[in-house]
Motif scaffolding. Sequence first.
Motif, PDB file in Angstrom:
ATOM      1  N   SER A  27     -21.523 -22.759 -11.386  1.00 15.99           N
ATOM      2  CA  SER A  27     -20.763 -22.180 -10.279  1.00 15.99           C
ATOM      3  C   SER A  27     -20.032 -20.922 -10.726  1.00 15.99           C
ATOM      4  CB  SER A  27     -19.759 -23.204  -9.744  1.00 15.99           C
ATOM      5  OG  SER A  27     -18.867 -23.595 -10.757  1.00 15.99           O
ATOM      6  N   ILE A  28     -19.849 -20.011  -9.771  1.00 17.98           N
ATOM      7  CA  ILE A  28     -19.088 -18.789 -10.015  1.00 17.98           C
ATOM      8  C   ILE A  28     -17.960 -18.724  -8.997  1.00 17.98           C
ATOM      9  CG2 ILE A  28     -20.996 -17.497 -11.029  1.00 17.98           C
ATOM     10  CD1 ILE A  28     -21.432 -16.164  -8.324  1.00 17.98           C
ATOM     11  N   GLU A  29     -16.912 -17.983  -9.324  1.00 15.17           N
ATOM     12  CA  GLU A  29     -15.771 -17.884  -8.422  1.00 15.17           C
ATOM     13  C   GLU A  29     -16.091 -16.986  -7.235  1.00 15.17           C
ATOM     14  OE1 GLU A  29     -12.343 -16.663 -10.559  1.00 15.17           O
ATOM     15  OE2 GLU A  29     -12.235 -18.504 -11.757  1.00 15.17           O
ATOM     16  N   GLY A  30     -15.318 -17.184  -6.168  1.00 18.68           N
ATOM     17  CA  GLY A  30     -15.538 -16.426  -4.941  1.00 18.68           C
ATOM     18  C   GLY A  30     -15.396 -14.926  -5.133  1.00 18.68           C
ATOM     19  N   ASP A  31     -14.421 -14.507  -5.973  1.00 17.67           N
ATOM     20  CA  ASP A  31     -14.213 -13.067  -6.211  1.00 17.67           C
ATOM     21  C   ASP A  31     -15.447 -12.418  -6.833  1.00 17.67           C
ATOM     22  OD1 ASP A  31     -11.707 -13.483  -5.262  1.00 17.67           O
ATOM     23  OD2 ASP A  31     -10.759 -13.627  -7.237  1.00 17.67           O
ATOM     24  N   ILE A  32     -16.071 -13.137  -7.776  1.00 13.55           N
ATOM     25  CA  ILE A  32     -17.278 -12.607  -8.426  1.00 13.55           C
ATOM     26  C   ILE A  32     -18.427 -12.544  -7.424  1.00 13.55           C
ATOM     27  CG2 ILE A  32     -18.995 -13.081 -10.222  1.00 13.55           C
ATOM     28  CD1 ILE A  32     -16.692 -14.352 -11.833  1.00 13.55           C
ATOM     29  N   ALA A  33     -18.514 -13.562  -6.549  1.00 12.46           N
ATOM     30  CA  ALA A  33     -19.572 -13.570  -5.531  1.00 12.46           C
ATOM     31  C   ALA A  33     -19.418 -12.397  -4.569  1.00 12.46           C
ATOM     32  CB  ALA A  33     -19.542 -14.891  -4.763  1.00 12.46           C
ATOM     33  N   VAL A  34     -18.173 -12.021  -4.250  1.00 12.91           N
ATOM     34  CA  VAL A  34     -17.923 -10.872  -3.360  1.00 12.91           C
ATOM     35  C   VAL A  34     -18.434  -9.588  -4.006  1.00 12.91           C
ATOM     36  CG1 VAL A  34     -16.113  -9.450  -2.325  1.00 12.91           C
ATOM     37  CG2 VAL A  34     -15.965 -11.940  -2.185  1.00 12.91           C
ATOM     38  N   LEU A  35     -18.106  -9.378  -5.304  1.00 16.87           N
ATOM     39  CA  LEU A  35     -18.573  -8.179  -6.017  1.00 16.87           C
ATOM     40  C   LEU A  35     -20.091  -8.145  -6.108  1.00 16.87           C
ATOM     41  CD1 LEU A  35     -15.963  -8.138  -8.929  1.00 16.87           C
ATOM     42  CD2 LEU A  35     -16.029  -6.600  -6.964  1.00 16.87           C
ATOM     43  N   LEU A  36     -20.669  -9.321  -6.365  1.00 16.74           N
ATOM     44  CA  LEU A  36     -22.126  -9.417  -6.463  1.00 16.74           C
ATOM     45  C   LEU A  36     -22.771  -9.080  -5.125  1.00 16.74           C
ATOM     46  CD1 LEU A  36     -24.282 -10.202  -8.541  1.00 16.74           C
ATOM     47  CD2 LEU A  36     -24.149 -12.541  -7.692  1.00 16.74           C
ATOM     48  N   GLY A  37     -22.169  -9.553  -4.030  1.00 19.64           N
ATOM     49  CA  GLY A  37     -22.686  -9.268  -2.695  1.00 19.64           C
ATOM     50  C   GLY A  37     -22.651  -7.781  -2.379  1.00 19.64           C
ATOM     51  N   GLN A  38     -21.573  -7.115  -2.816  1.00 17.88           N
ATOM     52  CA  GLN A  38     -21.464  -5.666  -2.581  1.00 17.88           C
ATOM     53  C   GLN A  38     -22.588  -4.908  -3.273  1.00 17.88           C
ATOM     54  OE1 GLN A  38     -17.520  -4.677  -3.886  1.00 17.88           O
ATOM     55  NE2 GLN A  38     -16.529  -5.555  -2.073  1.00 17.88           N
ATOM     56  N   LYS A  39     -22.941  -5.333  -4.488  1.00 15.52           N
ATOM     57  CA  LYS A  39     -24.021  -4.667  -5.228  1.00 15.52           C
ATOM     58  C   LYS A  39     -25.372  -4.838  -4.543  1.00 15.52           C
ATOM     59  CE  LYS A  39     -22.085  -4.679  -9.887  1.00 15.52           C
ATOM     60  NZ  LYS A  39     -22.313  -5.003 -11.293  1.00 15.52           N
ATOM     61  N   LEU A  40     -25.540  -5.975  -3.862  1.00 13.23           N
ATOM     62  CA  LEU A  40     -26.822  -6.267  -3.224  1.00 13.23           C
ATOM     63  C   LEU A  40     -26.802  -5.960  -1.736  1.00 13.23           C
ATOM     64  CD1 LEU A  40     -27.540  -9.654  -5.026  1.00 13.23           C
ATOM     65  CD2 LEU A  40     -28.669  -7.477  -5.449  1.00 13.23           C
ATOM     66  N   GLY A  41     -25.720  -5.351  -1.235  1.00 15.58           N
ATOM     67  CA  GLY A  41     -25.660  -4.950   0.168  1.00 15.58           C
ATOM     68  C   GLY A  41     -25.248  -6.039   1.123  1.00 15.58           C
ATOM     69  N   PHE A  42     -24.592  -7.085   0.631  1.00 11.75           N
ATOM     70  CA  PHE A  42     -24.129  -8.172   1.489  1.00 11.75           C
ATOM     71  C   PHE A  42     -22.609  -8.124   1.605  1.00 11.75           C
ATOM     72  CE2 PHE A  42     -28.258  -9.653   0.248  1.00 11.75           C
ATOM     73  CZ  PHE A  42     -28.697 -10.426   1.316  1.00 11.75           C
ATOM     74  N   GLU A  43     -22.101  -8.565   2.738  1.00  7.60           N
ATOM     75  CA  GLU A  43     -20.661  -8.685   2.924  1.00  7.60           C
ATOM     76  C   GLU A  43     -20.315 -10.173   2.808  1.00  7.60           C
ATOM     77  OE1 GLU A  43     -17.211  -6.897   5.874  1.00  7.60           O
ATOM     78  OE2 GLU A  43     -19.318  -6.796   6.447  1.00  7.60           O
ATOM     79  N   VAL A  44     -19.622 -10.516   1.738  1.00  2.00           N
ATOM     80  CA  VAL A  44     -19.338 -11.920   1.447  1.00  2.00           C
ATOM     81  C   VAL A  44     -17.882 -12.222   1.783  1.00  2.00           C
ATOM     82  CG1 VAL A  44     -19.326 -13.712  -0.327  1.00  2.00           C
ATOM     83  CG2 VAL A  44     -21.069 -11.923  -0.387  1.00  2.00           C
ATOM     84  N   PHE A  45     -17.666 -13.259   2.588  1.00  2.00           N
ATOM     85  CA  PHE A  45     -16.318 -13.720   2.922  1.00  2.00           C
ATOM     86  C   PHE A  45     -16.066 -15.057   2.248  1.00  2.00           C
ATOM     87  CE2 PHE A  45     -17.317 -10.929   6.499  1.00  2.00           C
ATOM     88  CZ  PHE A  45     -16.165 -10.151   6.526  1.00  2.00           C
ATOM     89  N   VAL A  46     -14.904 -15.198   1.622  1.00  2.00           N
ATOM     90  CA  VAL A  46     -14.541 -16.447   0.942  1.00  2.00           C
ATOM     91  C   VAL A  46     -13.605 -17.231   1.846  1.00  2.00           C
ATOM     92  CG1 VAL A  46     -13.514 -17.481  -1.110  1.00  2.00           C
ATOM     93  CG2 VAL A  46     -14.755 -15.331  -1.294  1.00  2.00           C
ATOM     94  N   LYS A  47     -13.994 -18.471   2.142  1.00  2.00           N
ATOM     95  CA  LYS A  47     -13.126 -19.335   2.954  1.00  2.00           C
ATOM     96  C   LYS A  47     -11.877 -19.683   2.156  1.00  2.00           C
ATOM     97  CE  LYS A  47     -16.735 -21.811   5.490  1.00  2.00           C
ATOM     98  NZ  LYS A  47     -17.354 -23.138   5.650  1.00  2.00           N
ATOM     99  N   LYS A  48     -10.742 -19.535   2.757  1.00  2.00           N
ATOM    100  CA  LYS A  48      -9.501 -19.919   2.091  1.00  2.00           C
ATOM    101  C   LYS A  48      -9.358 -21.432   2.187  1.00  2.00           C
ATOM    102  CE  LYS A  48      -6.964 -15.633   2.765  1.00  2.00           C
ATOM    103  NZ  LYS A  48      -5.760 -14.996   3.328  1.00  2.00           N
ATOM    104  N   PRO A  49      -9.068 -22.106   1.048  1.00  2.00           N
ATOM    105  CA  PRO A  49      -8.915 -23.557   1.104  1.00  2.00           C
ATOM    106  C   PRO A  49      -7.768 -23.941   2.022  1.00  2.00           C
ATOM    107  CG  PRO A  49      -8.164 -22.696  -1.008  1.00  2.00           C
ATOM    108  CD  PRO A  49      -8.814 -21.564  -0.293  1.00  2.00           C
ATOM    109  N   ASP A  50      -7.997 -24.961   2.815  1.00  2.00           N
ATOM    110  CA  ASP A  50      -6.988 -25.406   3.782  1.00  2.00           C
ATOM    111  C   ASP A  50      -5.930 -26.232   3.068  1.00  2.00           C
ATOM    112  OD1 ASP A  50      -5.634 -25.948   6.041  1.00  2.00           O
ATOM    113  OD2 ASP A  50      -7.114 -27.301   6.936  1.00  2.00           O
ATOM    114  N   VAL A  51      -5.038 -25.506   2.354  1.00  2.00           N
ATOM    115  CA  VAL A  51      -4.020 -26.203   1.556  1.00  2.00           C
ATOM    116  C   VAL A  51      -3.009 -26.899   2.443  1.00  2.00           C
ATOM    117  CG1 VAL A  51      -4.229 -24.707  -0.435  1.00  2.00           C
ATOM    118  CG2 VAL A  51      -2.698 -24.048   1.389  1.00  2.00           C
ATOM    119  N   GLY A  52      -2.886 -26.437   3.683  1.00  2.00           N
ATOM    120  CA  GLY A  52      -1.914 -27.071   4.573  1.00  2.00           C
ATOM    121  C   GLY A  52      -2.381 -28.435   5.017  1.00  2.00           C
ATOM    122  N   PHE A  53      -3.704 -28.678   4.995  1.00  2.00           N
ATOM    123  CA  PHE A  53      -4.208 -29.965   5.449  1.00  2.00           C
ATOM    124  C   PHE A  53      -3.951 -31.039   4.415  1.00  2.00           C
ATOM    125  CE2 PHE A  53      -7.676 -33.054   5.164  1.00  2.00           C
ATOM    126  CZ  PHE A  53      -7.506 -33.681   6.382  1.00  2.00           C
TER     127      PHE A  53
END
Length: 701
Positions: free
Chosen positions: A162-188
């Motif tokens: 597994s890789i972290e969401g931040d790294i996946a966002v950078l990787l998506g930018q290099k490949l032309g994808f817009e990656v959104f990371v779901k924020k964990p529902d800490v309030g739940f």
Amino acid sequence: MSRIRVYELAKELKISSKKLVDILRDLGVEVKNHMSTINEKEGKAVKEILVESDKKKDGMKAVETGEDEEKETKVKIKRHKTKEDVEKKIEKVKDKKKTRETEIDKKRKDRTKRNVGRTDKKTIEIEDRITVKELADKMGTPATELIKKLIPMGVMAGLNQSIEGDIAVLLGQKLGFEVFVKKPDVGFDYLSDEEDDKDSLMPRSPVVTVMGHVDHGKTSLLDKIRKTRVTEKEAGGITQHIGAYKVDIEDKTIVFLDTPGHEAFTAMRARGAQVTDIAILVVAADDGVMPQTIEAINHAKAANVPLIVAINKIDKPNANPERVKQELTDQGLLLEEWGGDTIGVSVSAHTGEGIDDLLEMVLLVADMAELKANPDRKAVGTVIEAKLDKGRGPVATVLVQKGTLRVGDSIVTGAAYGKVRAMTNDKGKRIAKAGPSTPVEVIGLSEVPNSGDKLAVTSDDKTARHIAEDRKQRIRTAQLKPTQRISLEDLFNQIKEGKVKELNVIIKADVYGSIGAVKQSIEKLSNDEVRIKTIHSGVGAITETDVMLAAASNAIIIGFNVRPDSKAVQMAHHEDVDIRTYRIIYDAINDLEAAIKGMLEPKYKEVVTGRAEVRAIFKASSIGTIAGCYVQEGKIRRNGGIRIVREGIVIFEGRIESLKRFKDDAREVLQGFECGVSIENFNDIKEGDILECFVSQEIPR
């Protein structure tokens, strides 16, 4: 992590070393020649890339083989034709080939344009962590392509890593994808409670916490109320762990939480106040208000809990209750008889005077508070204490606050989950259900929960497991983030750069409640020159793993009510790791405080002379219990002290009454021999217990 040389990997992959060096350099891996080494992750990445390229080559070869066969067939046919016919045929084939290539190029360009247009607009939503394979599937891109892009970014990840969401966002930018990371529902939180209908609420028993300074008579007062003896079982007469007890008074019931009186157990005392309805503050009439008394008052006020003052030891000749009342006034507690609103009762735990008045006041305050709960709902409670029992597994002492807890219920508490296999009440009897304000011991959890964790009943096992695993993943992620890239060199460099002396400590105890209290107490001893840092804590005996961690981190090990096993002792001696074991918290705090101030001048040290395993038990009416032992290491001395260790927990510490070899008295019994041992004032010996013999030796100054 193992490393492999380039030429060895090339041999394994059946390619030349030069070709492998070129591939690695293209991937951004720094290698000089075939003798350079790469780590396991880099090697794995190269293998996956080569496997993917081999598949493509196999496909191309199949196509080429088909074309060659066609050409051979055509050549055979052409041999029967004239030269002119052959030339014409060749021209036609060339024209067709050019036309086909032109059409293929057009289709390819159109497809590329469509893909580019679609990729620019395509968005992907992921969790805060995702595996490379899952990300590749979502992007519709070969996983090997992602691995190639990750290597220059300094991330060596395989397909299922597994890789972290931040790294996946950078990787998506290099490949032309817009990656959104779901924020964990800490309030739940599954434990978020809905309001109960007022008609469903029923009166419940009050939960009372007894607080006060050490040796002011808290446990003795509870002994008198419960008509049981608890103080004698505790080391030094000090209550070391929270206990929950139910007391019947006529037709009503009161639940008492007995919190430790020593100031080191501040955390446990605070936790006790959070789950209770009424706090009893015990103050000795001959001693007055002390630091822990003030601390207890502050905790009760912060928790907004009604306070009843019990002025104890009024039977003593030097008792002065009026002075105590004056000192309490200085702390903002004005008793009713002095015109205030705080209830005060004079009692004597020794004679029993005033006990009935105290209980009457507790019930009066409880009636005024109108304590109610809904018993006809899923249970919600709090873990008061938890431990790991060898025969029963994780055991948690739970105070049920709402609803009814039943045997067979699916439960979740913290990161632990399970099904209630059995419940026992404070008297040790098995029960099938427990209503509000009932303390019970629960068996059936997957692991030992932390003290103070909320417990809730879920609809089924699957839900409980899902909630627990989700919490565990969040805890693990939070723990790994700050320590992911910390090495031993970095740790020492940080200390040197900041010019800060840091004392690393590993804490092991018999129950979780003690860990939090010891940790908080020793960290309070930090000052500008020395910073105390707890790098690890856990329940159970001191093991080789703890010693290895201490050796790597230059730490000392503090054991509270636990002992190191023989292998851990040997490793500690070899690695020169300092292990300190205590049964009373005073000694641990005083030793650390003296060591920090540079005043530690020990006169004696404890030396373990030998260990023996109990293999048989013999009963003798005139003597008591005799332990038939086999000496595993060292020697057992008759004049030495003896410590009984059961499953890593110290059960008793005393002296040897008699030591015999066959029928003869012996001064000492060496390793490999059997002997009979009887211990002063202790007969509860069991097979499998370890007898640890020790002597005190004077240390030359």
